[in-house]
Scaffold this motif. Structure first.
Motif, mmCIF file in Angstrom:
data_model
loop_
_atom_site.group_PDB
_atom_site.id
_atom_site.type_symbol
_atom_site.label_atom_id
_atom_site.label_comp_id
_atom_site.label_asym_id
_atom_site.label_seq_id
_atom_site.Cartn_x
_atom_site.Cartn_y
_atom_site.Cartn_z
ATOM 1 N N ALA A 117 70.752 -67.915 24.149
ATOM 2 C CA ALA A 117 70.904 -66.986 25.274
ATOM 3 C C ALA A 117 72.161 -66.139 25.087
ATOM 4 O O ALA A 117 72.144 -64.928 25.330
ATOM 5 N N LEU A 118 73.230 -66.758 24.638
ATOM 6 C CA LEU A 118 74.479 -66.035 24.383
ATOM 7 C C LEU A 118 74.266 -64.976 23.308
ATOM 8 O O LEU A 118 74.689 -63.826 23.452
ATOM 9 N N TYR A 119 73.568 -65.348 22.257
ATOM 10 C CA TYR A 119 73.298 -64.400 21.174
ATOM 11 C C TYR A 119 72.382 -63.269 21.652
ATOM 12 O O TYR A 119 72.621 -62.103 21.333
ATOM 13 N N GLU A 120 71.367 -63.589 22.420
ATOM 14 C CA GLU A 120 70.434 -62.556 22.912
ATOM 15 C C GLU A 120 71.151 -61.567 23.826
ATOM 16 O O GLU A 120 70.943 -60.359 23.731
ATOM 17 N N VAL A 121 72.016 -62.054 24.697
ATOM 18 C CA VAL A 121 72.792 -61.165 25.565
ATOM 19 C C VAL A 121 73.700 -60.279 24.718
ATOM 20 O O VAL A 121 73.802 -59.075 24.960
ATOM 21 N N PHE A 122 74.335 -60.864 23.716
ATOM 22 C CA PHE A 122 75.166 -60.056 22.810
ATOM 23 C C PHE A 122 74.327 -58.945 22.171
ATOM 24 O O PHE A 122 74.735 -57.785 22.154
ATOM 25 N N GLN A 123 73.167 -59.294 21.634
ATOM 26 C CA GLN A 123 72.306 -58.308 20.966
ATOM 27 C C GLN A 123 71.926 -57.179 21.914
ATOM 28 O O GLN A 123 71.946 -56.008 21.529
ATOM 29 N N ARG A 124 71.558 -57.522 23.144
ATOM 30 C CA ARG A 124 71.133 -56.512 24.118
ATOM 31 C C ARG A 124 72.287 -55.591 24.504
ATOM 32 O O ARG A 124 72.110 -54.392 24.616
ATOM 33 N N ILE A 125 73.469 -56.148 24.701
ATOM 34 C CA ILE A 125 74.619 -55.318 25.050
ATOM 35 C C ILE A 125 75.073 -54.499 23.854
ATOM 36 O O ILE A 125 75.369 -53.317 23.974
ATOM 37 N N ASP A 126 75.081 -55.102 22.690
ATOM 38 C CA ASP A 126 75.475 -54.395 21.481
ATOM 39 C C ASP A 126 74.569 -53.209 21.207
ATOM 40 O O ASP A 126 75.019 -52.160 20.744
#
Length: 133
Positions: A117-126
């Motif tokens: 979830a942390l990685y997915e949020v990073f990807q979406r914001i990035d």
């Protein structure tokens, strides 16, 4: 037969990274419970990092270092996207109605404690920053 050993990380650098991540999470409005879940650290380690004692050192594993890296990288992406502190630090606590978030705040999602979830949020914001690096 060779044995695999975990890499050894500098304890002072681990502490510096953790302190930075804790400071960012505080500015995002994360509770202590959320921060410990996001970073996968104990309450006592979180409390020590929060004190920002320059002499304090800590050993962290690869998962914890990856979590710290993702928090720092989310913050870096937000700094590119937003000029004003209100959005820079408030975005993570704001309800987001885009796909994946479905009305939840990014902070709520990453507080689940799951690294995916942390990685997915990073990807979406990035992805919001486009090619601004």
């Amino acid at each position: 037969m060779a044995t695999l050993q975990a890499p050894v990380h500098d304890k002072a650098k681990c502490a510096a990274g953790l302190k930075a991540a804790v400071a960012i999470l505080e500015k995002w409005g994360a509770t202590g419970e959320q921060a410990t879940a996001i970073l996968r650290v104990s309450r006592s380690t979180y409390a020590r990092a929060k004190r920002r004692d320059p002499a304090w050192q800590v050993s962290l594993d690869e998962d914890q270092l990856t979590r710290i890296s993702l928090v720092l990288n989310i913050h870096a992406a937000l700094r590119v996207i937003f000029d004003n502190p209100e959005n820079l630090y408030g975005f993570m606590a704001m309800a987001n109605h885009n796909d994946y978030f479905n009305g939840r705040a990014p902070l709520e999602i990453i507080a689940s404690g799951g690294i995916l979830a942390l990685y997915e949020v990073f990807q979406r914001i990035d992805s919001l920053r486009g090619a601004q690096w």
